[in-house]
Each structure stands twice: as structure tokens, then as C-alpha cells.
Scaffold this motif. Structure first.
Motif, PDB file in Angstrom:
ATOM      1  N   UNK A  29       0.862  -1.353  -0.115  1.00 48.50           N
ATOM      2  CA  UNK A  29      -0.104   0.079   0.013  1.00 48.50           C
ATOM      3  C   UNK A  29       0.955   1.112   0.035  1.00 48.50           C
ATOM      4  N   UNK A  30       0.308   2.338  -0.806  1.00 47.74           N
ATOM      5  CA  UNK A  30       1.312   3.394  -0.532  1.00 47.74           C
ATOM      6  C   UNK A  30       0.969   4.169   0.667  1.00 47.74           C
ATOM      7  N   UNK A  31       2.095   4.649   1.519  1.00 45.55           N
ATOM      8  CA  UNK A  31       2.044   5.079   2.744  1.00 45.55           C
ATOM      9  C   UNK A  31       3.031   6.258   2.649  1.00 45.55           C
ATOM     10  N   UNK A  32       2.784   7.233   3.672  1.00 46.63           N
ATOM     11  CA  UNK A  32       3.821   8.223   3.547  1.00 46.63           C
ATOM     12  C   UNK A  32       4.179   8.042   4.994  1.00 46.63           C
ATOM     13  N   UNK A  33       3.880   7.236   6.036  1.00 55.32           N
ATOM     14  CA  UNK A  33       4.170   6.936   7.619  1.00 55.32           C
ATOM     15  C   UNK A  33       4.862   5.586   7.661  1.00 55.32           C
TER      16      UNK A  33
END
Ligand SMILES: [Zn+2]
Length: 210
Positions: free
Chosen positions: A21-25
Motif C-alpha cells: 500500500x502507498x503510505x507516507x508514514x
């Protein structure tokens, strides 16, 4: 040969499935396949609770019917229940029509325990087996979820220490990690899960449902 990290050709072949999944954290998506069963699932719930970790359980319909209270308990604790066919069938062995029945029976079992009627419907094919025909049949209704980290906890010939070390080495923010609440995986899982949770928690990761 074991592929702890998913070989890139697979996500390329099945682009509509979720592999990570694309995540920034620092977020990880732990998933548990094949339960719920009383021998292992309560241990998983206990471990997750210690870290306030939420996870996704890809349930076998027959197990949902046998242990509905266990499924309700997981749901009550904030975990997500998802579809893994009724009898853990391999897509390469049955026609898309038979496969569809298996998926629908599992979906009915999910709804009986109060899950799966609202929000997106997630499906993981047993053994990761899929064909384009099966995928096309599922796509309008289900989001297929594969994985980026396979722990091989089900492989009894793999030492728990190795299982853990390999899983840690290939897991990154956004990884979808496969574990199993099954008897086959029990030995490795009981070793790997607490350590995996501690390791990534110490690094500042949180664990979420899909
Ligand atoms: Zn499975």
C-alpha cells in the motif's frame, strides 16, 4: 526456493491486485490467513492487543461457521475480517463458477458474524493461486489482496529465527505481511509474531487494517 519478498513479475502480471500500500508514514499491514481457530487465533489477538495493532484476517468460511464467536471477538477488537474462500480451494483446480460459489459462501459466513456487508470486500486467493479468468470474475465485487512479505511461517522446515530475520529484512513502510493463524504455522508464528511486533513498534511503526 522461497520468495520472502514478492518477485516483481507477479505485481506486474496482476496489476489490479494490492501487493503493498502507498503510505507516507511507517505503517504495516499485518494479515493472518486461514483462521479463525481456537488453538491459534486467541494468541494472535492477545499479541496484537499489546501493541494496539490492528490487522486483517483472511478467514476460511468453514472456520467462520465453526468458530463464529472467535470471529466476532476479532471484529470487536477492531480487526478486519476478509474472504479466503469457504474451503481454502486452489483456483487452478476449480472452474471460475465453482470458485465464485466458494467466495460467495465465505462472504455469507462473514456477513453472519457481522462483517463484510459494508465497505470494500477484500479477497485473498488461497495459496496465492489465481488466473486472469478468476480475477476478472471477482473484480467487479472484490479487491484482491496479495502481499509483499511472505514470512513462510507455515513452512515447518524453516527455523523460527530464520523466518523472523527474513521477514524483517524485506518489510518496509506499506508492506502487506502474510502470517497464518493455522496449526501448520503455529510453531513459527508463536515465535515470530511477538518479535515482529516489538521490532517494528520500536522503530516507530503502527499496524493498521487494509
Ligand atoms: Zn490460505
Amino acid at each position: 526456493m522461497r520468495f520472502h519478498k514478492t518477485p516483481p513479475v507477479l505485481p506486474w502480471l496482476f496489476r489490479k491486485a494490492w501487493w503493498k500500500r502507498p503510505v507516507s508514514d511507517k505503517i504495516l499491514f499485518l494479515t493472518f490467513d486461514d483462521g479463525p481457530i481456537p488453538e491459534v487465533t486467541p494468541f494472535v489477538l492477545e499479541q496484537l492487543a499489546q501493541y494496539n495493532a490492528k490487522a486483517t484476517f483472511f478467514c476460511v468460511g468453514e472456520n467462520l461457521e465453526r468458530y463464529p464467536d472467535l470471529a466476532r471477538e476479532a471484529k470487536a477488537q477492531g480487526h478486519q475480517l476478509a474472504n479466503h474462500t469457504h474451503q481454502h480451494v486452489k483456483a487452478w483446480k476449480v472452474s471460475p463458477a465453482e470458485y465464485r460459489q466458494q467466495v460467495e459462501r465465505c462472504q455469507a459466513a462473514l456477513e453472519k458474524v457481522g462483517s463484510g456487508a459494508d465497505g470494500p470486500k477484500f479477497f485473498r486467493p488461497p495459496h496465492g493461486q489465481l488466473t486472469w479468468r478468476h480475477l476478472r470474475m471477482l473484480e467487479p465485487e472484490y479487491q484482491v489482496v496479495m502481499w509483499s512479505t511472505l514470512t513462510y511461517d507455515f513452512d515447518a522446515s524453516l527455523y523460527p529465527e530464520e523466518c523472523l530475520a527474513k521477514a524483517i529484512a524485506v518489510t518496509k513502510p506499506g508492506s502487506v505481511v502474510v502470517l497464518h493463524d493455522s496449526l501448520k504455522a503455529e510453531r513459527n508464528l508463536r515465535y515470530v509474531l511477538p518479535r515482529l511486533l516489538r521490532h517494528f513498534s520500536d522503530l516507530g511503526y503502527v499496524f493498521k487494517t487494509l
